[in-house]
Design a protein around this motif. Structure first.
Motif, PDB file in Angstrom:
ATOM      1  N   PRO A  92      55.364  59.608  42.343  1.00 59.60           N
ATOM      2  CA  PRO A  92      53.918  60.023  42.089  1.00 59.60           C
ATOM      3  C   PRO A  92      53.511  59.506  44.115  1.00 59.60           C
ATOM      4  CG  PRO A  92      54.818  58.972  40.283  1.00 59.60           C
ATOM      5  CD  PRO A  92      55.288  59.353  41.073  1.00 59.60           C
ATOM      6  N   ASN A  93      53.038  59.920  44.559  1.00 59.67           N
ATOM      7  CA  ASN A  93      52.646  60.177  45.768  1.00 59.67           C
ATOM      8  C   ASN A  93      51.467  60.308  45.615  1.00 59.67           C
ATOM      9  OD1 ASN A  93      51.603  60.268  48.311  1.00 59.67           O
ATOM     10  ND2 ASN A  93      52.599  61.534  49.179  1.00 59.67           N
ATOM     11  N   ARG A  94      49.873  59.225  45.229  1.00 57.28           N
ATOM     12  CA  ARG A  94      48.501  58.787  45.266  1.00 57.28           C
ATOM     13  C   ARG A  94      48.593  59.276  46.634  1.00 57.28           C
ATOM     14  NH1 ARG A  94      45.932  53.796  46.069  1.00 57.28           N
ATOM     15  NH2 ARG A  94      47.081  52.524  47.051  1.00 57.28           N
ATOM     16  N   HIS A  95      48.944  59.256  47.500  1.00 57.07           N
ATOM     17  CA  HIS A  95      48.493  59.297  48.969  1.00 57.07           C
ATOM     18  C   HIS A  95      48.305  60.589  49.947  1.00 57.07           C
ATOM     19  CE1 HIS A  95      48.400  55.565  49.468  1.00 57.07           C
ATOM     20  NE2 HIS A  95      49.904  55.252  49.193  1.00 57.07           N
ATOM     21  N   ALA A  96      48.728  61.567  48.885  1.00 58.41           N
ATOM     22  CA  ALA A  96      48.897  63.316  49.213  1.00 58.41           C
ATOM     23  C   ALA A  96      47.475  63.611  48.978  1.00 58.41           C
ATOM     24  CB  ALA A  96      49.889  64.625  47.971  1.00 58.41           C
ATOM     25  N   GLY A  97      46.466  63.520  48.445  1.00 56.88           N
ATOM     26  CA  GLY A  97      45.215  63.586  48.938  1.00 56.88           C
ATOM     27  C   GLY A  97      44.681  63.550  50.142  1.00 56.88           C
ATOM     28  N   PHE A  98      45.226  62.252  50.454  1.00 62.54           N
ATOM     29  CA  PHE A  98      44.689  61.587  51.571  1.00 62.54           C
ATOM     30  C   PHE A  98      45.247  62.252  53.322  1.00 62.54           C
ATOM     31  CE2 PHE A  98      44.853  58.439  55.366  1.00 62.54           C
ATOM     32  CZ  PHE A  98      43.656  57.856  55.498  1.00 62.54           C
ATOM     33  N   ASP A  99      46.501  62.407  53.341  1.00 65.54           N
ATOM     34  CA  ASP A  99      47.182  63.287  53.726  1.00 65.54           C
ATOM     35  C   ASP A  99      46.768  64.461  54.546  1.00 65.54           C
ATOM     36  OD1 ASP A  99      48.326  60.304  53.826  1.00 65.54           O
ATOM     37  OD2 ASP A  99      50.421  61.452  53.036  1.00 65.54           O
ATOM     38  N   CYS A 100      46.950  65.113  53.168  1.00 63.27           N
ATOM     39  CA  CYS A 100      45.983  66.250  53.670  1.00 63.27           C
ATOM     40  C   CYS A 100      44.859  66.361  53.872  1.00 63.27           C
ATOM     41  CB  CYS A 100      45.884  67.021  51.831  1.00 63.27           C
ATOM     42  SG  CYS A 100      47.680  67.470  51.121  1.00 63.27           S
ATOM     43  N   GLY A 101      43.270  65.298  54.169  1.00 61.53           N
ATOM     44  CA  GLY A 101      42.345  65.346  54.728  1.00 61.53           C
ATOM     45  C   GLY A 101      43.227  65.105  56.328  1.00 61.53           C
ATOM     46  N   SER A 102      43.958  64.565  56.316  1.00 60.50           N
ATOM     47  CA  SER A 102      44.188  64.459  58.056  1.00 60.50           C
ATOM     48  C   SER A 102      44.353  65.486  58.048  1.00 60.50           C
ATOM     49  CB  SER A 102      45.636  63.442  58.127  1.00 60.50           C
ATOM     50  OG  SER A 102      45.103  62.113  57.826  1.00 60.50           O
TER      51      SER A 102
END
Length: 197
Positions: A103-113
């Motif tokens: 699981p990638n809990r950072h994916a939403g943050f990265d999509c914000g980038s």
């Protein structure tokens, strides 16, 4: 391009002040070069482990089948103005790392980038981008063929040349202006969080 009405509290590059999210768009399609430039900017956004977890389903050119399909996923309020934007898209985040399957809990943050990269590149091209939370997530999966177990629907985005505010529905015309921001001091805490009394 609209001249900024914003005043910063500290020195900052003008692109951060000049970029804003209008709702009035002109419907003429973007060029192939503009589309390629916008998506190339997303490609170079930073991400955890360079996983690049974003997935984009887009429609280009008002009235085309793909544009109507993506637009249909927006809530009616957003459809009322975004229909004129030549480019509409839904941004999804891959739930798991491509390399490990974890699981990638950072994916939403990265999509914000990736979104911000697109927004700033749009600004550099003389375009505007408006991100929206108002869309039907369930419909985005079924209409656009994206598997929900693998991806999370994050945002809808409209992109184009700023249009005439007079073409907007009446309630939106007065809102077609740059918005302000809270001062940085309202979210900064040096060393330790200390809520205001």
């Amino acid at each position: 391009m609209t001249a900024t009405l914003r005043t910063p509290d500290a020195a900052v590059h003008p692109m951060f002040l000049d970029r804003w999210s209008p709702r009035a768009f002109r419907p003429e399609p973007l060029t192939d070069a503009q589309l390629a430039s916008l998506f190339e900017a997303m490609r170079w956004a930073p991400s955890c482990y360079n996983d690049q977890p974003w997935l984009v389903v887009y429609g280009h050119g008002p009235g085309t089948d793909d544009h109507k399909r993506v637009l249909s996923c927006l809530v009616p309020f957003n459809q009322s103005w975004a229909h004129a934007a030549p480019l509409v898209l839904i941004l999804f985040a891959r739930r798991r790392f491509a390399s490990s399957g974890k699981p990638n809990r950072h994916a939403g943050f990265d999509c914000g980038s990736a979104w911000m990269s697109l927004a700033l590149q749009a600004h550099a091209l003389g375009l505007h981008a408006h991100a929206m939370a108002g869309f039907d997530e369930a419909k985005a999966y079924t209409e656009l063929g994206v598997p929900e177990p693998d991806f999370e629907a994050m945002a809808a985005i409209a992109v184009g040349v700023h249009g005439d505010p007079a073409d907007l529905p009446e309630p939106l015309r007065a809102r077609e202006t740059q918005s302000g921001r809270v001062p940085a001091a309202s979210f900064l805490h040096r060393g330790r969080y200390s809520p205001a009394a």
